[in-house]
Design an enzyme around this catalytic site. Structure first.
Site, PDB file in Angstrom:
ATOM      1  N   GLY A 194      84.532  30.346  53.301  1.00  0.00           N
ATOM      2  CA  GLY A 194      85.504  30.375  52.222  1.00  0.00           C
ATOM      3  C   GLY A 194      84.965  29.889  50.887  1.00  0.00           C
ATOM      4  O   GLY A 194      85.337  30.411  49.828  1.00  0.00           O
TER       5      GLY A 194
ATOM      6  N   HIS B 289      90.788  37.161  60.627  1.00  0.00           N
ATOM      7  CA  HIS B 289      90.030  37.346  61.871  1.00  0.00           C
ATOM      8  C   HIS B 289      91.029  37.810  62.913  1.00  0.00           C
ATOM      9  O   HIS B 289      92.129  37.265  63.007  1.00  0.00           O
ATOM     10  CB  HIS B 289      89.361  36.042  62.300  1.00  0.00           C
ATOM     11  CG  HIS B 289      88.527  36.154  63.548  1.00  0.00           C
ATOM     12  ND1 HIS B 289      87.680  37.220  63.788  1.00  0.00           N
ATOM     13  CD2 HIS B 289      88.413  35.335  64.632  1.00  0.00           C
ATOM     14  CE1 HIS B 289      87.079  37.045  64.960  1.00  0.00           C
ATOM     15  NE2 HIS B 289      87.508  35.914  65.487  1.00  0.00           N
TER      16      HIS B 289
ATOM     17  N   GLY C  81      92.890  25.604  54.568  1.00  0.00           N
ATOM     18  CA  GLY C  81      91.513  25.212  54.825  1.00  0.00           C
ATOM     19  C   GLY C  81      90.585  25.924  53.865  1.00  0.00           C
ATOM     20  O   GLY C  81      90.989  26.324  52.768  1.00  0.00           O
TER      21      GLY C  81
END
EC number: 1.1.1.86
Length: 492
Positions: free
Chosen positions: A158, A132, A46
């Site tokens: 990102g 995270h 992602g």
């Protein structure tokens, strides 16, 4: 599995909450050296997965992507992004066994299934990385004792990780080693090399803990970063239209106003943001922000309390198990709001007009940033960490609203952040509508403040209060490490 934080005694909880140290640049003289010649496999492609991988490859590391077999066979978006950028792609079974470092950059809700799939495939003594720590801290994931568990958490989306790297810079980042999983004592060396490979060492790195990162991150995104922006957008738009503003103008003022206002916040903190107002407007914004802080303190405290106790995470995970019924319903409700569906406005709004006509918005930003910071610090989170999770990230989130309003913000942020955002805004909107919005006066929103009467002593005291707030004190130091920050806001 049990919530890891809740298994700690009070002393351990306080020690981990309060772990935060700004690392000297000299600590990164080896840069990526510790990971050179080692195999790094990223799970997930992602925004964070792709952009961290691009940076790490450009920094000389050996990067590959492990994807689920179905994603490869069906040539899904993750497969396309990885292959189009020239990365080696393989299944878990093909790539995980040879990896020295496996980095899990999938969404939070997928972490448990991903870890259960990859952990049996990892070779003895390998390392597992996160950006995270919710899976470790809130879910309580148990990792094999021979595996080192580290975290590198960039404090921005990102895409920004990549853009700042391409400019020869980086983004501020938290790094940590899970104290239950550092069998060889190499966790910090791995985390430092990974952080350097993303360019983080050029912007500032905080040595933190999984606990401090999770609890502060959840608090920031639920309150000021997302919840306050969502609540403020809905309230301010409705107020403008009710007062006779053209819907298109109202929509544009809100959509681009957050971005423009917080650009000043990024460059010079709350002090500079408030200095963009005329003196009468500054005094009014200060007064409004004090009212907002008094009114919203219990709500901010409840969010922090629920985060610390694990109540928030347990509720969210119950919704995961129910196919995100609440999350998806709230997302649909947001899409149907008047602000989200307001017409386009072709007229020009100057940069200064966003400030002059957005005194209430400035007050909301000031109140939200200060409240989130104050309550995090009161809970035991160190000021530097609280700064990054409140003030620093706000311009980046505001920028997403400028692109496609609240829809874009909620697409870009994690599902975890989106869920917390809705919990906050669903209470904040009716609270402020009932007890605050009706007391506003002309010049607070949509028109400039016209009262030119200034009490010099009052102005002096307000300026002193703004500049000496603890978030401004720590912010001046931390911004000194980020002297090359690019300008985000473009207005409209």
């Amino acid at each position: 599995m049990a919530n890891y934080f809740n298994t700690l005694n009070l002393r351990q909880q306080l020690a981990q909450l309060g772990k935060c140290r700004f690392m000297a640049r000299e600590e990164f003289v080896d840069e990526t050296g510790y990971l050179k010649g080692k195999k790094v496999v990223i799970v997930g492609c992602g925004a964070q997965g792709l952009n961290q991988g691009l940076n790490m490859r450009d920094s000389g590391l050996d990067i590959a992507y492990a994807l689920r077999k179905e994603a490869i066979e069906e040539k899904r978006a993750s497969w396309r992004k990885a292959t189009e950028n020239g990365f080696q792609v393989g299944t878990y079974e093909e790539l995980i066994p040879q990896a020295d470092l496996v980095i899990n950059l999938t969404p939070d809700k997928q972490h448990s299934s991903v870890v259960s799939a990859v952990q049996p495939l990892m070779k003895e003594g390998a390392a597992l990385g996160y950006s995270h720590g919710l899976n470790i801290v809130e879910v309580g994931e148990q990792i094999r004792k021979d595996i080192t568990v580290v975290m590198v958490a960039p404090k921005c989306p990102g895409t920004e990780v990549r853009e700042e790297y391409k400019r020869g810079f980086g983004v501020p980042t938290l790094i940590a080693v899970h104290p239950e999983n550092d069998p060889k004592g190499e966790g910090m060396a791995i985390a430092k090399a990974w952080a350097a490979a993303t360019g983080a060492h050029r912007a500032g790195v905080l040595e933190s803990s999984f606990v401090a990162e999770v609890k502060s991150d959840l608090m920031g995104e639920q309150t000021i970063l997302c919840g306050m922006l969502q609540a403020g957008s809905l309230l301010c738009y409705d107020k403008l239209v009710a007062d006779g503003a053209e819907p298109g103008y109202a929509g544009k003022l809100i959509q681009f106003g957050w971005e423009t206002i917080t650009e000043a916040l990024k460059q010079g903190g709350i002090t500079l943001m408030m200095d963009r107002l005329s003196n009468p407007a500054k005094l009014r914004a200060y007064a409004l922000s004090e009212q907002l802080k008094e009114m919203m303190t219990p709500l901010f405290q409840k969010h922090m309390d629920d985060i610390i106790s694990g109540e928030f995470s347990s509720g969210m995970m119950a919704d995961w198990a129910n196919d995100d019924k609440k999350l998806l319903g709230w997302r649909e409700e947001t899409g149907n709001t008047s602000f989200e569906n307001s017409p386009e406005y072709d007229g020009k709004i100057s940069e200064q007009e966003y400030f002059d006509h957005g005194v209430l918005m400035v007050a909301m930003v000031k109140a939200g940033v200060e409240l989130a910071f104050e309550i995090m610090v009161d809970t035991g989170i160190i000021a530097e960490s609280a700064y990054y999770e409140s003030l620093h990230e706000l311009p980046l989130i505001a920028n997403t609203i400028s692109r496609k309003r609240l829809y874009e913000m909620n697409v870009v942020i994690s599902d975890t952040a989106e869920y917390g955002n809705y919990l906050f805004s669903h209470v904040a909107v009716p609270l402020l509508k009932e007890k605050f919005m009706g007391s506003l006066q002309a010049g607070d929103l949509g028109k400039p403040v016209v009262d030119n009467g200034i009490d010099n002593a009052q102005l002096r005291d307000v300026n002193e209060a703004i500049r000496h707030h603890p978030i401004e004190v720590v912010g001046r130091v931390l911004r000194g490490y980020m002297t090359d920050m690019k300008r985000i806001a473009v207005g409209g």
